[in-house]
Design a protein around this motif. Structure first.
Motif, PDB file in Angstrom:
ATOM      1  N   PHE A  30      -8.502  -4.093  10.534  1.00 22.37           N
ATOM      2  CA  PHE A  30      -8.271  -2.856   9.766  1.00 22.37           C
ATOM      3  C   PHE A  30      -9.086  -1.705  10.352  1.00 22.37           C
ATOM      4  O   PHE A  30      -8.584  -0.590  10.525  1.00 22.37           O
ATOM      5  CB  PHE A  30      -8.645  -3.033   8.295  1.00 22.37           C
ATOM      6  N   VAL A  47      -1.211   0.121   5.156  1.00 19.10           N
ATOM      7  CA  VAL A  47      -1.655  -1.253   4.977  1.00 19.10           C
ATOM      8  C   VAL A  47      -0.806  -1.862   3.865  1.00 19.10           C
ATOM      9  O   VAL A  47      -0.795  -1.352   2.752  1.00 19.10           O
ATOM     10  CB  VAL A  47      -3.157  -1.323   4.608  1.00 19.10           C
ATOM     11  N   LEU A  63      -9.783  -5.972   2.693  1.00 13.64           N
ATOM     12  CA  LEU A  63      -9.246  -4.672   2.289  1.00 13.64           C
ATOM     13  C   LEU A  63     -10.233  -3.930   1.397  1.00 13.64           C
ATOM     14  O   LEU A  63     -10.433  -2.721   1.557  1.00 13.64           O
ATOM     15  CB  LEU A  63      -7.906  -4.840   1.575  1.00 13.64           C
ATOM     16  N   PHE A  66     -13.012  -2.601   3.590  1.00 11.89           N
ATOM     17  CA  PHE A  66     -12.459  -1.501   4.387  1.00 11.89           C
ATOM     18  C   PHE A  66     -12.335  -0.229   3.546  1.00 11.89           C
ATOM     19  O   PHE A  66     -12.793   0.837   3.950  1.00 11.89           O
ATOM     20  CB  PHE A  66     -11.100  -1.929   4.946  1.00 11.89           C
TER      21      PHE A  66
END
Length: 98
Positions: A30, A47, A63, A66
């Protein structure tokens, strides 16, 4: 997309004992994708995620990390697809449900 990482990492079979390694690898993917656009053409990064926890929740954890690091930057906005379309006056290619 989370499912693509799932298949790449574990062949589409649950391996929760490796969740930590998968989380790190997904987070690095990512960040690499983000940094490529952030330092280049500034194309919005998309995403895609399913509402399921694969490999012990590795991809959700990646995620979350991130987003916590990137979405707080002054010159970055994290928005839904709908918000992006509304703000850019673009229409989706396919309308679902009418």
């Amino acid at each position: 997309m989370d499912y693509n990482l799932y298949v790449r990492h574990s062949g589409g079979k649950e391996a929760p004992d490796q969740a930590g390694a998968f989380t790190d690898r997904a987070y690095q993917a990512f960040m690499a994708a983000f940094e490529r656009e952030y330092g280049g053409g500034r194309v919005p990064l998309q995403v895609g995620f399913h509402f399921t926890l694969m490999n012990g929740g590795a991809y959700w954890k990646a995620l979350e990390r991130f987003a916590e690091e990137v979405c707080v930057r002054d010159d970055v906005r994290c928005v839904s697809y709908r918000e992006y379309l509304d703000e850019t006056d673009l229409e989706p290619l396919v309308r679902v449900g009418g």
